[in-house]
Motif scaffolding. Structure first.
Motif, PDB file in Angstrom:
ATOM      1  N   MET A 150       0.847  -1.175   0.000  1.00  0.00           N
ATOM      2  CA  MET A 150       0.000   0.000   0.000  1.00  0.00           C
ATOM      3  C   MET A 150       0.893   1.239   0.000  1.00  0.00           C
ATOM      4  O   MET A 150       1.910   1.274   0.686  1.00  0.00           O
ATOM      5  CB  MET A 150      -0.891  -0.003   1.237  1.00  0.00           C
ATOM      6  N   ILE A 151       0.483   2.214  -0.764  1.00  0.00           N
ATOM      7  CA  ILE A 151       1.161   3.507  -0.798  1.00  0.00           C
ATOM      8  C   ILE A 151       0.124   4.544  -0.378  1.00  0.00           C
ATOM      9  O   ILE A 151      -0.927   4.657  -0.995  1.00  0.00           O
ATOM     10  CB  ILE A 151       1.695   3.823  -2.211  1.00  0.00           C
ATOM     11  N   ALA A 152       0.425   5.268   0.690  1.00  0.00           N
ATOM     12  CA  ALA A 152      -0.531   6.244   1.218  1.00  0.00           C
ATOM     13  C   ALA A 152       0.003   7.652   1.029  1.00  0.00           C
ATOM     14  O   ALA A 152       1.165   7.920   1.323  1.00  0.00           O
ATOM     15  CB  ALA A 152      -0.782   5.980   2.701  1.00  0.00           C
ATOM     16  N   GLY A 153      -0.839   8.516   0.521  1.00  0.00           N
ATOM     17  CA  GLY A 153      -0.500   9.919   0.354  1.00  0.00           C
ATOM     18  C   GLY A 153      -1.536  10.783   1.044  1.00  0.00           C
ATOM     19  O   GLY A 153      -2.453  10.282   1.695  1.00  0.00           O
ATOM     20  N   THR A 154      -1.405  12.083   0.891  1.00  0.00           N
ATOM     21  CA  THR A 154      -2.354  12.986   1.545  1.00  0.00           C
ATOM     22  C   THR A 154      -3.697  13.036   0.823  1.00  0.00           C
ATOM     23  O   THR A 154      -4.710  13.365   1.426  1.00  0.00           O
ATOM     24  CB  THR A 154      -1.773  14.410   1.621  1.00  0.00           C
ATOM     25  N   GLY A 155      -3.722  12.694  -0.466  1.00  0.00           N
ATOM     26  CA  GLY A 155      -4.960  12.771  -1.226  1.00  0.00           C
ATOM     27  C   GLY A 155      -5.590  11.435  -1.548  1.00  0.00           C
ATOM     28  O   GLY A 155      -6.772  11.349  -1.874  1.00  0.00           O
ATOM     29  N   ALA A 156      -4.809  10.347  -1.436  1.00  0.00           N
ATOM     30  CA  ALA A 156      -5.338   9.039  -1.815  1.00  0.00           C
ATOM     31  C   ALA A 156      -4.421   7.926  -1.314  1.00  0.00           C
ATOM     32  O   ALA A 156      -3.302   8.180  -0.858  1.00  0.00           O
ATOM     33  CB  ALA A 156      -5.471   8.942  -3.336  1.00  0.00           C
ATOM     34  N   THR A 157      -4.940   6.706  -1.424  1.00  0.00           N
ATOM     35  CA  THR A 157      -4.189   5.507  -1.072  1.00  0.00           C
ATOM     36  C   THR A 157      -4.233   4.568  -2.269  1.00  0.00           C
ATOM     37  O   THR A 157      -5.285   4.384  -2.886  1.00  0.00           O
ATOM     38  CB  THR A 157      -4.818   4.807   0.151  1.00  0.00           C
ATOM     39  N   LEU A 158      -3.091   3.977  -2.588  1.00  0.00           N
ATOM     40  CA  LEU A 158      -3.004   3.013  -3.674  1.00  0.00           C
ATOM     41  C   LEU A 158      -2.718   1.651  -3.070  1.00  0.00           C
ATOM     42  O   LEU A 158      -1.711   1.462  -2.385  1.00  0.00           O
ATOM     43  CB  LEU A 158      -1.887   3.392  -4.657  1.00  0.00           C
ATOM     44  N   SER A 159      -3.633   0.706  -3.282  1.00  0.00           N
ATOM     45  CA  SER A 159      -3.457  -0.657  -2.788  1.00  0.00           C
ATOM     46  C   SER A 159      -3.160  -1.564  -3.975  1.00  0.00           C
ATOM     47  O   SER A 159      -3.899  -1.571  -4.959  1.00  0.00           O
ATOM     48  CB  SER A 159      -4.728  -1.154  -2.095  1.00  0.00           C
ATOM     49  N   ILE A 160      -2.078  -2.315  -3.863  1.00  0.00           N
ATOM     50  CA  ILE A 160      -1.665  -3.223  -4.925  1.00  0.00           C
ATOM     51  C   ILE A 160      -1.924  -4.642  -4.440  1.00  0.00           C
ATOM     52  O   ILE A 160      -1.486  -5.020  -3.351  1.00  0.00           O
ATOM     53  CB  ILE A 160      -0.175  -3.017  -5.267  1.00  0.00           C
ATOM     54  N   ASP A 161      -2.632  -5.431  -5.254  1.00  0.00           N
ATOM     55  CA  ASP A 161      -3.028  -6.769  -4.821  1.00  0.00           C
ATOM     56  C   ASP A 161      -1.849  -7.716  -4.645  1.00  0.00           C
ATOM     57  O   ASP A 161      -1.833  -8.529  -3.735  1.00  0.00           O
ATOM     58  CB  ASP A 161      -4.023  -7.384  -5.802  1.00  0.00           C
ATOM     59  N   THR A 220      -7.905   4.815  -3.806  1.00  0.00           N
ATOM     60  CA  THR A 220      -9.008   5.288  -2.970  1.00  0.00           C
ATOM     61  C   THR A 220      -8.700   6.710  -2.512  1.00  0.00           C
ATOM     62  O   THR A 220      -7.687   6.953  -1.858  1.00  0.00           O
ATOM     63  CB  THR A 220      -9.198   4.375  -1.737  1.00  0.00           C
ATOM     64  N   SER A 221      -9.580   7.639  -2.866  1.00  0.00           N
ATOM     65  CA  SER A 221      -9.387   9.037  -2.469  1.00  0.00           C
ATOM     66  C   SER A 221      -9.736   9.205  -0.992  1.00  0.00           C
ATOM     67  O   SER A 221     -10.379   8.335  -0.391  1.00  0.00           O
ATOM     68  CB  SER A 221     -10.254   9.965  -3.320  1.00  0.00           C
ATOM     69  N   VAL A 222      -9.336  10.326  -0.415  1.00  0.00           N
ATOM     70  CA  VAL A 222      -9.664  10.600   0.984  1.00  0.00           C
ATOM     71  C   VAL A 222     -11.177  10.725   1.191  1.00  0.00           C
ATOM     72  O   VAL A 222     -11.663  10.572   2.304  1.00  0.00           O
ATOM     73  CB  VAL A 222      -8.934  11.862   1.510  1.00  0.00           C
ATOM     74  N   ARG A 228     -13.362   5.323  -5.268  1.00  0.00           N
ATOM     75  CA  ARG A 228     -12.425   4.270  -5.651  1.00  0.00           C
ATOM     76  C   ARG A 228     -12.335   4.117  -7.164  1.00  0.00           C
ATOM     77  O   ARG A 228     -13.335   4.170  -7.863  1.00  0.00           O
ATOM     78  CB  ARG A 228     -12.862   2.927  -5.071  1.00  0.00           C
ATOM     79  N   LEU A 229     -11.117   3.914  -7.614  1.00  0.00           N
ATOM     80  CA  LEU A 229     -10.846   3.569  -9.010  1.00  0.00           C
ATOM     81  C   LEU A 229     -10.114   2.242  -8.993  1.00  0.00           C
ATOM     82  O   LEU A 229      -9.134   2.068  -8.255  1.00  0.00           O
ATOM     83  CB  LEU A 229      -9.962   4.620  -9.682  1.00  0.00           C
ATOM     84  N   LEU A 230     -10.568   1.294  -9.807  1.00  0.00           N
ATOM     85  CA  LEU A 230      -9.944  -0.018  -9.874  1.00  0.00           C
ATOM     86  C   LEU A 230      -9.241  -0.177 -11.206  1.00  0.00           C
ATOM     87  O   LEU A 230      -9.822   0.090 -12.263  1.00  0.00           O
ATOM     88  CB  LEU A 230     -10.993  -1.120  -9.709  1.00  0.00           C
ATOM     89  N   PHE A 231      -7.986  -0.559 -11.157  1.00  0.00           N
ATOM     90  CA  PHE A 231      -7.220  -0.908 -12.355  1.00  0.00           C
ATOM     91  C   PHE A 231      -7.027  -2.410 -12.280  1.00  0.00           C
ATOM     92  O   PHE A 231      -6.329  -2.907 -11.405  1.00  0.00           O
ATOM     93  CB  PHE A 231      -5.871  -0.183 -12.379  1.00  0.00           C
ATOM     94  N   ASP A 232      -7.697  -3.134 -13.148  1.00  0.00           N
ATOM     95  CA  ASP A 232      -7.655  -4.587 -13.105  1.00  0.00           C
ATOM     96  C   ASP A 232      -6.754  -5.106 -14.211  1.00  0.00           C
ATOM     97  O   ASP A 232      -7.068  -4.975 -15.387  1.00  0.00           O
ATOM     98  CB  ASP A 232      -9.068  -5.146 -13.250  1.00  0.00           C
TER      99      ASP A 232
END
Length: 91
Positions: A1-12, A24-26, A30-34
């Motif tokens: 997981m990469i967390a920033g001030t505006g969003a979090t990116l979770s990598i499966d 995932t925005s604050v 959610r936006l999913l890149f599959d």
């Protein structure tokens, strides 16, 4: 997981085999890149570049210099230091 001030990116998958990712925005949007995980197939490109460099008599790739690699390792070492992760060889 990469967390920033505006969003979090979770990598499966593990960082070296990413597949699907969720941004995932604050605000909870959610936006999913599959994308299917590459497995170790991505290493093919690294091996091919190493072969090209070797054939050309180069000791490093202009695409990813040794200095760039060392800088990345320093960042990884700092992350490990901050989270308290110590390799067995370092104990």
């Amino acid at each position: 997981m990469i967390a920033g001030t505006g969003a979090t990116l979770s990598i499966d998958g593990p960082f070296y085999q990413p597949g699907a990712m969720t941004l995932t925005s604050v605000r909870g949007e959610r936006l999913l890149f599959d994308d299917p995980p590459l497995g170790h197939g991505g290493l093919f490109f690294e091996a091919a570049e190493a072969a090209r460099c070797s054939a050309d008599g180069r000791s490093e790739s202009p695409l990813r210099t040794i200095a760039d690699t060392i800088a990345t390792l320093r960042v990884m070492d700092e992350i490990r230091r901050q989270i308290g992760d110590v390799f067995a060889e370092e104990r």
